[in-house]
Write a protein that holds these residues in place. Sequence first.
Motif, mmCIF file in Angstrom:
data_model
loop_
_atom_site.group_PDB
_atom_site.id
_atom_site.type_symbol
_atom_site.label_atom_id
_atom_site.label_comp_id
_atom_site.label_asym_id
_atom_site.label_seq_id
_atom_site.Cartn_x
_atom_site.Cartn_y
_atom_site.Cartn_z
ATOM 1 N N GLY A 137 0.952 -1.135 -0.127
ATOM 2 C CA GLY A 137 -0.016 -0.104 -0.029
ATOM 3 C C GLY A 137 0.962 1.281 -0.043
ATOM 4 O O GLY A 137 2.166 1.101 -0.290
ATOM 5 N N ALA A 178 -0.896 2.888 7.113
ATOM 6 C CA ALA A 178 -1.668 2.851 5.838
ATOM 7 C C ALA A 178 -2.243 4.035 5.377
ATOM 8 O O ALA A 178 -3.194 4.329 6.044
ATOM 9 C CB ALA A 178 -2.175 1.629 5.492
ATOM 10 N N LYS A 181 -4.451 0.999 0.900
ATOM 11 C CA LYS A 181 -4.015 -0.525 1.329
ATOM 12 C C LYS A 181 -4.468 -1.193 -0.242
ATOM 13 O O LYS A 181 -5.608 -1.198 -0.647
ATOM 14 C CB LYS A 181 -5.033 -1.334 2.268
ATOM 15 C CG LYS A 181 -4.989 -0.727 3.690
ATOM 16 C CD LYS A 181 -5.877 -1.249 4.736
ATOM 17 C CE LYS A 181 -5.566 -0.891 6.154
ATOM 18 N NZ LYS A 181 -6.515 -1.467 6.850
ATOM 19 N N GLY A 199 -6.869 3.937 4.068
ATOM 20 C CA GLY A 199 -6.706 3.454 5.220
ATOM 21 C C GLY A 199 -7.383 3.929 6.105
ATOM 22 O O GLY A 199 -8.227 4.941 5.737
#
Length: 461
Positions: A137, A178, A181, A199
């Motif tokens: 990610g 993140a 992702k 995220g």
Amino acid sequence: MMIFDTLSGNEKQLEISAKVRMYICGVTVYDESHIGHARTIIVFDVIQRYLESIGTKVEIIVNFTDVDDKIINRAKKENVRSSAISSRYIQEYYDSFDGLNVKRAIKYPKATEHIQDILDLIQSLVNKKIAYASKNGVYFSVLKFPEYGKLSRKKVDELISGARVEVDETKKDPLDFALWKFSQDDPSWESPWGRGRPGWHIECSAMSLKYLGENFEIHGGGRDLIFPHHENEIAQSEAYTSKPVAQIWVHVGMVTIDGEKMSKSLGNTITVKNLLQNWGPNVIRLFCIGAHYSKPVDYSARLLKEHETNWNKARLAYHKLIQTEKEGTEMEGVDEKLSQLKEEFSKALEENLNTHMALSVFYRLVTFCLGNEGYLTKLDTQKIIPVFEEMMNILGLKIKKVSEEEKAHIKNLIKQRNTFREQKMYEESDAIRDKLAAKGIELKDEIQKTIWLKEEKKFKK
RNA sequence: GGUGAGGUGGCAGAGCGGUUAUGCGUGGGCCUGCAGAGCCUAUACAAGGGGGUUCGACUCCCUCCCUCACCUCCA
């Protein structure tokens, strides 16, 4: 108004210019709302109501996080699309909070409807080299944001040594979180780095910036959001704007049950829906504002019962006020009493939203009304009622209104009934009482007169 | 272990360096066809332990003990 700011650790004067903008982190919509969510939302609802009562314009944004692993898991379990789960619980949310007499926010933005805004924000962070794409990610590079940890008072090196952070070889640093992702599953969207979904924290940065701009007045949520959610939000937003996200960060204490935090992951939640059925909105609101917002409150039926007792007393006082017909001049000291109570009420709220104190002032008004019932004239009640209603309004308490027509009808029936009672025709008089009861009007006989009360409407679904 | 919040009368829960919080509960009285509620009145060694500052501390300082939250998803 003074409010405690988590970031600075001090009470701060809320600087009110044209309006007060508030961003409240709402819920991840994978299950029903519980009393903990209610407390947080109600606290901000009272802030809004108070500010509006002093003539301040308030704009509240409450977000729905509708992309999340829990939603996806639930969708898989039920074999439906993720959006089916989120829209179901968004509807539940509206039902619950409308039922609680919470003012609607000006907007309830959803993460899934702001993917482009999110991607733009990520792109900008990538351009600034604060974020980077990796195997799984796009991540925010925590070490690139030197102030990381300032909200939760955590030191970056201690977080790392805490070892609770997941080990992920694909990240440059274990603390990096993140922004995007990679995933092919439902829901997912194309992005310059690959198909995936946002995220957890980035949607709040994107949406608060979009709707409230930079450096708005209040950012709020539950205490448990301080870390990592709000910490990360600050990192993302401030890395992007180089300005403080908000003037004041307000965090509401947890609702506990048997001294333990109530949370969906512990499975000890009590849903708003359930409480509305059993107690009605006012009692729940009283529970939510009965303790200072910054402290935890322990849920118990006993405590709810206590609030219900108090509320019934307030209802009675109010119904007596509107049914006062006594003629004559004003009672001495009423004006002074009212202005004193009004002042104390405002003062309590001005000082870091001391709702418990405000409530005690309200109950003093209730006691005053009940204790002086025999002396208050119609002239007095005309002065008291607006104050009574104003306090209820600020706290979000509500007594159902009865139309003038219905009032006259009730009055007429009471008169009939009392004639029967004088003649000791109790079957007939009880029949009238039952008839009114069926319509939600309760009668209470007193020495000289009979008082009627509109029953609390409980939530029906 | 780190960070933060807190330990107040039977219970809930505030403020404050010296004066009654408020409410619930409890006792007594009044009222009462029934029902319900209310009113009046009374009731609380209150301050986790130990030091200290002060004329005086629940309120300030130190220390010890304990609780909770966060440090992983969470309002």
